[in-house]
Design a protein around this motif. Structure first.
Motif, PDB file in Angstrom:
ATOM      1  N   VAL A 191      46.095  89.307  48.677  1.00  0.00           N
ATOM      2  CA  VAL A 191      46.985  88.329  48.335  1.00  0.00           C
ATOM      3  C   VAL A 191      47.524  88.041  47.022  1.00  0.00           C
ATOM      4  CG1 VAL A 191      47.271  85.746  48.555  1.00  0.00           C
ATOM      5  CG2 VAL A 191      46.025  86.761  50.455  1.00  0.00           C
ATOM      6  N   TYR A 192      46.659  88.223  45.925  1.00  0.00           N
ATOM      7  CA  TYR A 192      46.960  88.306  44.729  1.00  0.00           C
ATOM      8  C   TYR A 192      48.026  89.261  44.231  1.00  0.00           C
ATOM      9  CZ  TYR A 192      46.472  88.593  39.620  1.00  0.00           C
ATOM     10  OH  TYR A 192      46.457  88.318  38.070  1.00  0.00           O
ATOM     11  N   GLU A 193      47.819  90.503  44.926  1.00  0.00           N
ATOM     12  CA  GLU A 193      48.555  91.711  44.476  1.00  0.00           C
ATOM     13  C   GLU A 193      49.797  91.431  45.257  1.00  0.00           C
ATOM     14  OE1 GLU A 193      46.535  95.235  45.780  1.00  0.00           O
ATOM     15  OE2 GLU A 193      45.356  95.219  44.102  1.00  0.00           O
ATOM     16  N   SER A 194      50.105  90.597  46.412  1.00  0.00           N
ATOM     17  CA  SER A 194      51.386  90.281  47.049  1.00  0.00           C
ATOM     18  C   SER A 194      52.158  89.186  46.330  1.00  0.00           C
ATOM     19  CB  SER A 194      51.001  90.085  48.266  1.00  0.00           C
ATOM     20  OG  SER A 194      50.315  88.903  48.415  1.00  0.00           O
ATOM     21  N   LEU A 195      51.423  88.438  45.548  1.00  0.00           N
ATOM     22  CA  LEU A 195      52.385  87.396  44.620  1.00  0.00           C
ATOM     23  C   LEU A 195      53.102  87.961  43.780  1.00  0.00           C
ATOM     24  CD1 LEU A 195      49.073  84.790  43.942  1.00  0.00           C
ATOM     25  CD2 LEU A 195      51.040  84.876  46.033  1.00  0.00           C
ATOM     26  N   PRO A 196      54.247  87.155  43.446  1.00  0.00           N
ATOM     27  CA  PRO A 196      55.458  87.346  42.518  1.00  0.00           C
ATOM     28  C   PRO A 196      54.759  87.354  40.962  1.00  0.00           C
ATOM     29  CG  PRO A 196      56.330  85.875  44.051  1.00  0.00           C
ATOM     30  CD  PRO A 196      54.872  86.023  44.402  1.00  0.00           C
ATOM     31  N   PRO A 197      54.976  88.199  40.026  1.00  0.00           N
ATOM     32  CA  PRO A 197      54.493  88.137  38.720  1.00  0.00           C
ATOM     33  C   PRO A 197      54.417  86.719  38.222  1.00  0.00           C
ATOM     34  CG  PRO A 197      56.129  89.952  38.856  1.00  0.00           C
ATOM     35  CD  PRO A 197      56.275  89.127  40.014  1.00  0.00           C
ATOM     36  N   GLU A 198      55.317  86.024  38.237  1.00  0.00           N
ATOM     37  CA  GLU A 198      55.158  84.679  37.819  1.00  0.00           C
ATOM     38  C   GLU A 198      54.051  83.667  38.208  1.00  0.00           C
ATOM     39  OE1 GLU A 198      58.587  84.583  40.682  1.00  0.00           O
ATOM     40  OE2 GLU A 198      57.736  85.974  39.223  1.00  0.00           O
ATOM     41  N   LEU A 199      53.794  83.933  39.787  1.00  0.00           N
ATOM     42  CA  LEU A 199      52.500  83.242  40.148  1.00  0.00           C
ATOM     43  C   LEU A 199      51.278  83.914  39.748  1.00  0.00           C
ATOM     44  CD1 LEU A 199      53.640  82.375  43.851  1.00  0.00           C
ATOM     45  CD2 LEU A 199      53.278  80.966  41.958  1.00  0.00           C
ATOM     46  N   GLN A 200      51.471  85.148  39.591  1.00  0.00           N
ATOM     47  CA  GLN A 200      50.141  85.743  39.277  1.00  0.00           C
ATOM     48  C   GLN A 200      49.762  85.234  37.734  1.00  0.00           C
ATOM     49  OE1 GLN A 200      50.869  90.233  39.597  1.00  0.00           O
ATOM     50  NE2 GLN A 200      50.489  90.324  41.522  1.00  0.00           N
ATOM     51  N   LYS A 201      50.698  85.288  36.946  1.00  0.00           N
ATOM     52  CA  LYS A 201      50.496  84.763  35.526  1.00  0.00           C
ATOM     53  C   LYS A 201      49.856  83.313  35.509  1.00  0.00           C
ATOM     54  CE  LYS A 201      52.753  84.243  31.242  1.00  0.00           C
ATOM     55  NZ  LYS A 201      54.030  84.051  30.482  1.00  0.00           N
ATOM     56  N   CYS A 202      50.033  82.384  36.442  1.00  0.00           N
ATOM     57  CA  CYS A 202      49.780  81.291  36.674  1.00  0.00           C
ATOM     58  C   CYS A 202      48.078  81.161  36.890  1.00  0.00           C
ATOM     59  CB  CYS A 202      50.390  80.166  37.678  1.00  0.00           C
ATOM     60  SG  CYS A 202      52.244  80.271  37.411  1.00  0.00           S
ATOM     61  N   PHE A 203      47.698  82.246  37.961  1.00  0.00           N
ATOM     62  CA  PHE A 203      46.410  82.415  38.086  1.00  0.00           C
ATOM     63  C   PHE A 203      45.669  82.824  36.837  1.00  0.00           C
ATOM     64  CE2 PHE A 203      48.045  81.836  42.352  1.00  0.00           C
ATOM     65  CZ  PHE A 203      46.964  80.983  43.013  1.00  0.00           C
ATOM     66  N   ASP A 204      46.291  83.926  36.264  1.00  0.00           N
ATOM     67  CA  ASP A 204      45.672  84.488  35.172  1.00  0.00           C
ATOM     68  C   ASP A 204      45.297  83.498  33.910  1.00  0.00           C
ATOM     69  OD1 ASP A 204      45.734  86.980  36.403  1.00  0.00           O
ATOM     70  OD2 ASP A 204      47.586  87.661  35.321  1.00  0.00           O
ATOM     71  N   THR A 205      46.304  82.623  33.601  1.00  0.00           N
ATOM     72  CA  THR A 205      46.231  81.530  32.706  1.00  0.00           C
ATOM     73  C   THR A 205      45.506  80.454  33.043  1.00  0.00           C
ATOM     74  OG1 THR A 205      48.164  80.806  33.117  1.00  0.00           O
ATOM     75  CG2 THR A 205      48.163  82.481  31.394  1.00  0.00           C
ATOM     76  N   LYS A 206      45.051  80.258  34.224  1.00  0.00           N
ATOM     77  CA  LYS A 206      44.489  78.952  34.764  1.00  0.00           C
ATOM     78  C   LYS A 206      45.303  77.985  34.639  1.00  0.00           C
ATOM     79  CE  LYS A 206      39.881  80.763  34.129  1.00  0.00           C
ATOM     80  NZ  LYS A 206      38.606  80.471  33.345  1.00  0.00           N
TER      81      LYS A 206
END
Length: 375
Positions: free
Chosen positions: A294-309
Motif C-alpha cells: 500500500v505504501y508503495e502504491s501511494l502518490p509521492p506526496e502521501l508517502q512524504k506525509c507518512f515519512d515526516t509523520k
C-alpha cells in the motif's frame, strides 16, 4: 501279466513299403493315409452312435422303473403297460451291451499305426519360474528409505566422509548392507542439505562417495547381479583404471555437483519465498492488505506525509485530492494498518508502532523497515 499281443498287429507307416517304379509313390502314400484316416473316422462315428443308443436306452429304463414305483400300489392297465415296457427296455439294453462288447473286440483287434501308437499324456507344460516382484508404490519406497536411514544413519555418514578407495572398500566389506539404492538416495539428499548450509567442501566429499555408490549400482545392473556381489569388482577396476574410465568417473562427479548446486539454489529460493510470504501475512492490516504494498502504491506526496509523520500535511494533501481518490487511498491505509483512525494518545498500536493524536496518526515505521529489508 503284461499282454504283448497288441504288438502283433501293427500297420507300418505309409512310406515304408517299396513300390513299383511306374507307380506315383507320393500319391499312393497319400491315398493310403487318407483311406486309413477315413476308416478311423467311421469307427469313431460308430462308437459315438453306439454310446448314444446305450445312454438313451438306460435313460428310458430308469424313467420307467421310477414310474413303476409310483404306481406300485395301484392295479390296472398302467402298471401292466409299464411292466411290459420295462421288460422290453431290458432286452434292448442287453442288445446294446452286446453291440458294445463287439465294438470293443473290433477295436482291440484293429492294427496299430503311426496315428494310434501314442497319445498325448499331458496337455500343458509347467515351468518353474518365480513370479516377478511387483514394484513398490511411492509410499512404500518412502517408508523403506526412512526406516533404512533411521537404522543406519551413523554408518551412512561415516561412509560419506571417507576419502581413500581402500577405506571405502573395507568399510563396505564390513557393512555390505550399505551397498544399496537407499544409501545412494541418502547421500544425494545429504549433498543438497550441505550445499544449502554452504558447507561446500564437505558437500564435494560426500558427492564423491555418492558417485562411487552409483557406479557400483550401475555395474550390478549391467551384470544383472546383486550390488553386494560386485562392489569389490568396482574398486579393483577403479584402482587400476585407465584414463578414459577415470575421466568418465570425474565427468559424472562434476555433473552431479552441478546438479546439487542447482537443486540447492531452487530449495533456497523456495524457502525465501515461503519466509517472505509468512512475513507478509504477519504484517497484514485489519483489512487484509500489506502495508508495504500500500505504501508503495501511494502518490509521492502521501508517502512524504507518512515519512515526516506530519498529520497536518497529510490532512492538507488529502483535501487537495479528488474526494473519491482520497477516500480510496485512505481506505487502503486503514485496511493495511498504515493509518489507525480515532486513536487516542498511546492507546492503540498498528504493526507494533504507537499512534499519537486525537484524529489518528500514520503508522509507517514498520512499513518503511519492511520495505527496506525487502528491497
Amino acid at each position: 501279466m503284461v499282454d504283448y499281443s497288441v504288438w502283433d498287429h501293427i500297420e507300418v507307416s505309409d512310406d515304408e513299403d517299396d513300390t513299383h517304379p511306374n507307380i506315383d509313390t507320393a500319391s499312393l502314400f497319400r491315398w493310403r493315409h487318407q483311406a486309413r484316416v477315413e476308416r478311423m473316422e467311421q469307427f469313431e462315428k460308430e462308437k459315438v452312435e453306439l454310446q448314444k443308443g446305450v445312454d438313451e436306452c438306460r435313460k428310458k429304463l430308469s424313467e420307467c422303473q421310477k414310474k413303476m414305483k409310483e404306481v406300485a400300489l395301484k392295479e390296472g392297465t398302467d402298471a401292466q403297460k409299464l411292466q411290459s415296457d420295462i421288460e422290453q427296455l431290458k432286452k434292448e439294453e442287453k442288445t446294446w451291451k452286446r453291440k458294445e462288447d463287439d465294438l470293443r473286440k473290433k477295436e482291440k483287434n484293429m492294427p496299430w499305426n503311426v496315428d494310434t501308437l501314442s497319445k498325448e499324456g499331458f496337455s500343458k507344460s509347467v515351468f518353474n519360474v518365480k513370479p516377478e516382484n511387483k514394484e513398490d508404490t511411492e509410499e512404500q519406497k518412502e517408508q523403506k528409505h526412512k526406516t533404512f536411514v533411521e537404522k543406519n544413519v551413523k554408518q551412512l555418514k561415516h561412509f560419506g566422509m571417507l576419502h581413500r578407495w581402500d577405506d571405502s572398500q573395507k568399510y563396505l566389506s564390513d557393512n555390505p548392507h550399505l551397498v544399496c539404492e537407499e544409501t545412494a538416495n541418502y547421500l544425494v539428499i545429504w549433498c543438497i542439505d550441505l550445499e544449502v548450509e554452504e558447507k561446500h567442501a564437505l558437500m564435494e566429499q560426500v558427492a564423491h562417495q555418492t558417485i562411487v555408490m552409483q557406479f557400483i549400482l550401475e555395474l550390478a545392473k549391467s551384470l544383472k547381479v546383486d550390488p553386494r556381489a560386485c562392489f569389490r569388482q568396482f574398486f579393483t577396476k577403479i584402482k587400476t583404471a585407465d584414463q578414459q574410465y577415470m575421466d568418465a568417473f570425474n565427468d559424472e562427479l562434476e555433473a552431479f555437483k552441478g546438479r546439487v548446486r542447482e537443486r540447492a539454489k531452487v530449495r533456497i529460493e523456495k524457502a525465501m519465498k515461503e519466509y517472505e510470504e509468512e512475513e507478509r501475512k504477519k504484517r497484514l492490516g485489519p483489512g487484509g492488505l500489506d502495508p508495504v504494498d500500500v505504501y508503495e502504491s501511494l502518490p509521492p506526496e502521501l508517502q512524504k506525509c507518512f515519512d515526516t509523520k506530519d498529520i497536518q500535511m497529510l490532512q492538507d494533501t488529502i483535501s487537495t485530492m479528488e474526494p473519491t481518490e482520497a477516500k480510496h487511498y485512505m481506505k487502503q491505509c486503514v485496511d493495511s494498518g498504515l493509518w489507525v483512525p480515532n486513536a487516542q494518545v498511546g492507546g492503540s498500536e498498528g504493526n507494533g508502532t504507537e499512534v499519537e493524536g486525537q484524529d489518528g496518526e500514520p503508522v509507517y515505521e514498520e512499513a518503511k523497515k519492511d520495505n527496506r529489508e525487502t528491497s
